[in-house]
Design a protein around this motif. Structure first.
Motif, PDB file in Angstrom:
ATOM      1  N   ARG A 197      21.519 -47.063 -43.749  1.00  0.00           N
ATOM      2  CA  ARG A 197      20.672 -45.694 -42.629  1.00  0.00           C
ATOM      3  C   ARG A 197      19.503 -45.793 -43.197  1.00  0.00           C
ATOM      4  O   ARG A 197      18.453 -45.202 -42.979  1.00  0.00           O
ATOM      5  CB  ARG A 197      21.612 -45.538 -41.958  1.00  0.00           C
ATOM      6  CG  ARG A 197      22.258 -46.003 -41.151  1.00  0.00           C
ATOM      7  CD  ARG A 197      23.796 -45.031 -39.960  1.00  0.00           C
ATOM      8  NE  ARG A 197      24.512 -45.922 -38.839  1.00  0.00           N
ATOM      9  CZ  ARG A 197      23.789 -46.607 -37.859  1.00  0.00           C
ATOM     10  NH1 ARG A 197      22.569 -46.567 -37.221  1.00  0.00           N
ATOM     11  NH2 ARG A 197      24.261 -47.597 -37.099  1.00  0.00           N
ATOM     12  N   LYS A 198      20.085 -44.465 -44.422  1.00  0.00           N
ATOM     13  CA  LYS A 198      19.277 -43.474 -44.922  1.00  0.00           C
ATOM     14  C   LYS A 198      18.649 -44.239 -45.911  1.00  0.00           C
ATOM     15  O   LYS A 198      16.800 -43.967 -45.521  1.00  0.00           O
ATOM     16  CB  LYS A 198      20.282 -43.071 -46.474  1.00  0.00           C
ATOM     17  CG  LYS A 198      19.508 -42.222 -46.788  1.00  0.00           C
ATOM     18  CD  LYS A 198      20.512 -41.654 -48.373  1.00  0.00           C
ATOM     19  CE  LYS A 198      19.913 -40.285 -49.229  1.00  0.00           C
ATOM     20  NZ  LYS A 198      20.274 -39.849 -50.222  1.00  0.00           N
ATOM     21  N   THR A 199      17.646 -45.575 -46.652  1.00  0.00           N
ATOM     22  CA  THR A 199      16.906 -45.508 -46.687  1.00  0.00           C
ATOM     23  C   THR A 199      15.980 -46.692 -45.906  1.00  0.00           C
ATOM     24  O   THR A 199      14.614 -46.131 -45.626  1.00  0.00           O
ATOM     25  CB  THR A 199      17.370 -48.162 -47.907  1.00  0.00           C
ATOM     26  OG1 THR A 199      18.392 -47.058 -48.343  1.00  0.00           O
ATOM     27  CG2 THR A 199      16.573 -48.219 -48.183  1.00  0.00           C
ATOM     28  N   VAL A 200      16.454 -46.950 -44.325  1.00  0.00           N
ATOM     29  CA  VAL A 200      15.534 -47.129 -43.406  1.00  0.00           C
ATOM     30  C   VAL A 200      15.047 -45.767 -42.999  1.00  0.00           C
ATOM     31  O   VAL A 200      13.446 -45.769 -42.693  1.00  0.00           O
ATOM     32  CB  VAL A 200      16.515 -47.684 -42.323  1.00  0.00           C
ATOM     33  CG1 VAL A 200      15.510 -47.711 -41.021  1.00  0.00           C
ATOM     34  CG2 VAL A 200      17.157 -48.795 -42.186  1.00  0.00           C
ATOM     35  N   GLU A 201      16.008 -44.962 -42.926  1.00  0.00           N
ATOM     36  CA  GLU A 201      15.400 -43.195 -42.072  1.00  0.00           C
ATOM     37  C   GLU A 201      13.851 -42.761 -43.590  1.00  0.00           C
ATOM     38  O   GLU A 201      12.703 -42.295 -43.494  1.00  0.00           O
ATOM     39  CB  GLU A 201      16.317 -42.242 -42.271  1.00  0.00           C
ATOM     40  CG  GLU A 201      16.931 -42.402 -41.270  1.00  0.00           C
ATOM     41  CD  GLU A 201      18.500 -41.566 -40.982  1.00  0.00           C
ATOM     42  OE1 GLU A 201      18.626 -40.995 -42.099  1.00  0.00           O
ATOM     43  OE2 GLU A 201      19.216 -41.812 -39.690  1.00  0.00           O
ATOM     44  N   GLU A 202      14.327 -43.072 -44.737  1.00  0.00           N
ATOM     45  CA  GLU A 202      13.435 -43.284 -45.872  1.00  0.00           C
ATOM     46  C   GLU A 202      12.014 -43.041 -45.880  1.00  0.00           C
ATOM     47  O   GLU A 202      10.773 -43.231 -45.554  1.00  0.00           O
ATOM     48  CB  GLU A 202      14.541 -42.627 -47.200  1.00  0.00           C
ATOM     49  CG  GLU A 202      15.023 -42.171 -47.155  1.00  0.00           C
ATOM     50  CD  GLU A 202      15.859 -42.533 -49.150  1.00  0.00           C
ATOM     51  OE1 GLU A 202      15.617 -43.304 -49.664  1.00  0.00           O
ATOM     52  OE2 GLU A 202      16.033 -41.256 -49.244  1.00  0.00           O
ATOM     53  N   GLY A 203      12.133 -44.310 -45.093  1.00  0.00           N
ATOM     54  CA  GLY A 203      11.167 -45.718 -44.994  1.00  0.00           C
ATOM     55  C   GLY A 203       9.735 -46.348 -45.956  1.00  0.00           C
ATOM     56  O   GLY A 203       9.023 -46.816 -46.405  1.00  0.00           O
ATOM     57  N   LYS A 204      10.974 -46.010 -47.358  1.00  0.00           N
ATOM     58  CA  LYS A 204      10.216 -46.432 -49.149  1.00  0.00           C
ATOM     59  C   LYS A 204      10.124 -47.742 -49.280  1.00  0.00           C
ATOM     60  O   LYS A 204       9.335 -48.808 -49.783  1.00  0.00           O
ATOM     61  CB  LYS A 204      10.259 -45.712 -50.018  1.00  0.00           C
ATOM     62  CG  LYS A 204      10.168 -44.453 -49.967  1.00  0.00           C
ATOM     63  CD  LYS A 204      10.439 -42.939 -50.734  1.00  0.00           C
ATOM     64  CE  LYS A 204      10.724 -41.726 -50.698  1.00  0.00           C
ATOM     65  NZ  LYS A 204      11.072 -40.463 -51.910  1.00  0.00           N
ATOM     66  N   THR A 257      12.540 -51.403 -47.848  1.00  0.00           N
ATOM     67  CA  THR A 257      12.743 -52.205 -47.133  1.00  0.00           C
ATOM     68  C   THR A 257      14.242 -53.406 -46.870  1.00  0.00           C
ATOM     69  O   THR A 257      13.472 -54.078 -48.163  1.00  0.00           O
ATOM     70  CB  THR A 257      11.482 -53.996 -46.937  1.00  0.00           C
ATOM     71  OG1 THR A 257      10.345 -53.199 -46.764  1.00  0.00           O
ATOM     72  CG2 THR A 257      12.143 -54.645 -45.195  1.00  0.00           C
ATOM     73  N   ASP A 263      11.198 -54.349 -51.674  1.00  0.00           N
ATOM     74  CA  ASP A 263      13.003 -54.193 -50.991  1.00  0.00           C
ATOM     75  C   ASP A 263      14.260 -54.122 -52.355  1.00  0.00           C
ATOM     76  O   ASP A 263      14.078 -53.644 -53.078  1.00  0.00           O
ATOM     77  CB  ASP A 263      13.093 -55.795 -51.327  1.00  0.00           C
ATOM     78  CG  ASP A 263      12.263 -56.783 -50.068  1.00  0.00           C
ATOM     79  OD1 ASP A 263      11.542 -56.199 -49.337  1.00  0.00           O
ATOM     80  OD2 ASP A 263      12.404 -58.061 -50.827  1.00  0.00           O
TER      81      ASP A 263
END
Length: 373
Positions: free
Chosen positions: A121-128, A130, A76
Motif C-alpha cells: 500500500r505504501k509503495t502504491v501511495e508513493e507512486g514511484k 510499480t 518495478d
C-alpha cells in the motif's frame, strides 16, 4: 568433530547407487542434456505436484529466469523478506528492479503478511515504483503463509514467486512446497534438503506458456534448436552428472530422509523446551528442516552458546548475521531500521544446530546437554 550437515555418511549409505549413476553418465558421455535430466524433471514435478519442472544451473539463476520471463525491470517493485539469504533480493536488483524489504514473523521466520500488505500500500501511495511481485521465502524448511500471501497478491495483481531453496519437502495441509504461487524455485546446493554435488536449481510451475518460455531462456533464448535464437537468454543448465546424483538422492529423500529430520526435531524439542526457544511449526504445516534454528535471549547468550558448542566439537551456524536492509549492496535503498524490529532482533539471537537425516539420538543428547549447560 560432528558434522553440521552430514553429506559424508549419506554418501557412504548410497555409495554404490551414486557411483553407478555417475559411471553410467561417464560411459554414455552425454554430459549436457542427458536423459537423466529429463527423468529427474519428471520425478521432481510428480513429487511436488505440478505440471512442469525446469532444471537450471543453480537456485539464484532459477529466480532470475522467472523474473526475466515476467519482464521484471527498472521501475518495478518486488517485495522480499528482510530475513533471508542475499540472492532473493540480489536477483531483483540484478533485473534493474527495486527490492522492497518486509519484516518477518518472529515465530515462523517467514514474511509477515500484515507488514507485506502495508508495504505494498505504501509503495502504491508513493507512486514511484510499480508493484509487480512478491518473493516469499520458505525459511529453514517451513513454507510461508501462502493462503494469505496469495490473497494479498491477488488484491494488488502481483505475481507470487515462491523461493523454496530451503523449503523443498515441506508442505501445508499436504500441498507441497514449490507448488505455491505462479512459479517456485529451489536450490540443489549440497547442504540443502535435497542437494547435489555442486550447484543446481529448478523452477516449478503449472503455467504451460511460462514453462515453454523458461526452457527457451535458460538455453540462450533458443527457438526450434540452440542455433535458432529468438530472444536474449542465458546459459543455465543442470549437468547430467548432477541429475544422475539427484535421482538417487531424491529416492532417499522420499523414502526416509524427510521423515528422519522430523523425528530428530521432535527429539530436540523434547530436550530443549524451556531451555531455549524451539522452532515453531503452525498447525497443518510440515517443515523439511533445512535448519533447526533456536532463539536465545540476547546476542551475548547466543554467542556464548555457540562458543561453548565449539569447545565440545559441535558445529553451529548463524543464519543470518545481517538483515537484507543493512547489506552494503543495498545501501542506495531507503530503509529505516525501525521498520525491521523483528529481523534486527533475530540476527542477534538465532542459532542453527546440526540437523540432517543421519544425526543419531546420542548426538542430539550430546548437543542438548551442552545447550542446557
Amino acid at each position: 568433530m560432528m558434522e553440521f550437515r552430514d553429506l559424508k555418511t549419506q554418501y557412504q549409505k548410497y555409495k554404490q547407487e551414486i557411483d553407478s549413476a555417475i559411471q553410467e553418465v561417464l560411459t554414455k558421455a552425454n554430459f549436457i542434456g542427458g536423459t537423466e535430466v529429463k527423468e529427474l524433471e519428471e520425478q521432481l514435478a510428480e513429487f511436488v505436484g505440478v505440471n512442469h519442472c525446469i532444471t537450471c544451473a543453480n537456485g539464484t539463476d532459477a529466480l532470475n529466469l522467472v523474473m526475466m520471463a515476467w519482464d521484471i525491470k527498472a521501475g518495478d517493485a518486488v517485495f522480499v523478506p528482510d530475513f533471508t539469504f542475499f540472492s532473493t533480493g540480489e536477483m531483483v536488483s540484478f533485473r534493474g528492479a527495486t527490492p522492497v524489504f518486509v519484516d518477518v514473523d518472529r515465530e515462523t521466520f517467514n514474511i509477515d503478511t500484515a507488514k507485506l500488505e502495508r508495504a505494498i500500500r505504501k509503495t502504491v501511495e508513493e507512486g514511484k515504483l510499480t508493484p509487480k511481485a512478491v518473493i516469499p521465502v520458505d525459511l529453514f524448511g517451513l513454507p510461508a503463509d501462502y493462503h494469505e500471501i496469495e490473497r494479498i497478491a491477488k488484491k494488488f495483481n502481483l505475481f507470487v514467486l515462491e523461493d523454496g531453496a530451503q523449503g523443498f519437502g515441506g508442505n501445508i495441509n499436504g500441498k507441497r512446497a514449490c507448488s505455491f504461487g505462479d512459479a517456485a524455485t529451489t536450490s540443489f546446493f549440497p547442504a540443502k534438503p535435497l542437494g547435489c554435488y555442486g550447484d543446481g536449481g529448478a523452477i516449478f510451475t503449472n503455467d504451460d506458456e511460462l514453462a515453454a518460455l523458461l526452457k527457451s531462456l535458460k538455453i540462450h533464448g533458443k527457438g526450434e534448436n540452440k542455433y535458432d535464437n529468438v530472444r536474449i537468454g542465458v546459459n543455465s543448465r543442470l549437468d547430467t552428472v548432477q541429475a544422475a546424483i539427484l535421482k538417487v538422492k531424491l529416492k532417499a529423500f522420499i523414502d526416509h530422509e524427510l521423515k528422519a529430520v522430523n523425528q530428530i526435531q521432535h527429539l530436540y524439542n523434547e530436550k530443549l523446551t524451556g531451555i531455549v526457544e524451539i522452532p515453531f511449526i503452525p498447525d497443518g504445516y510440515y517443515s523439511s528442516f533445512a535448519q533447526y534454528t533456536i532463539k536465545l535471549k540476547n546476542k551475548e547468550q547466543r554467542d556464548g552458546l555457540q562458543a561453548k558448542l565449539n569447545e565440545h566439537g559441535i558445529p553451529s551456524m548463524i543464519y543470518y548475521l545481517k538483515p537484507m536492509h543493512k547489506q552494503e549492496a543495498f545501501s542506495n535503498l531507503e530503509a529505516e531500521s525501525k521498520d525491521f524490529e523483528i529481523t534486527n532482533e533475530l540476527c542477534d539471537i538465532v542459532l542453527s544446530l546440526p540437523m540432517h537425516p543421519y544425526l543419531s539420538e546420542d548426538d542430539v543428547n550430546r548437543i542438548c546437554e551442552v545447550a542446557k549447560g
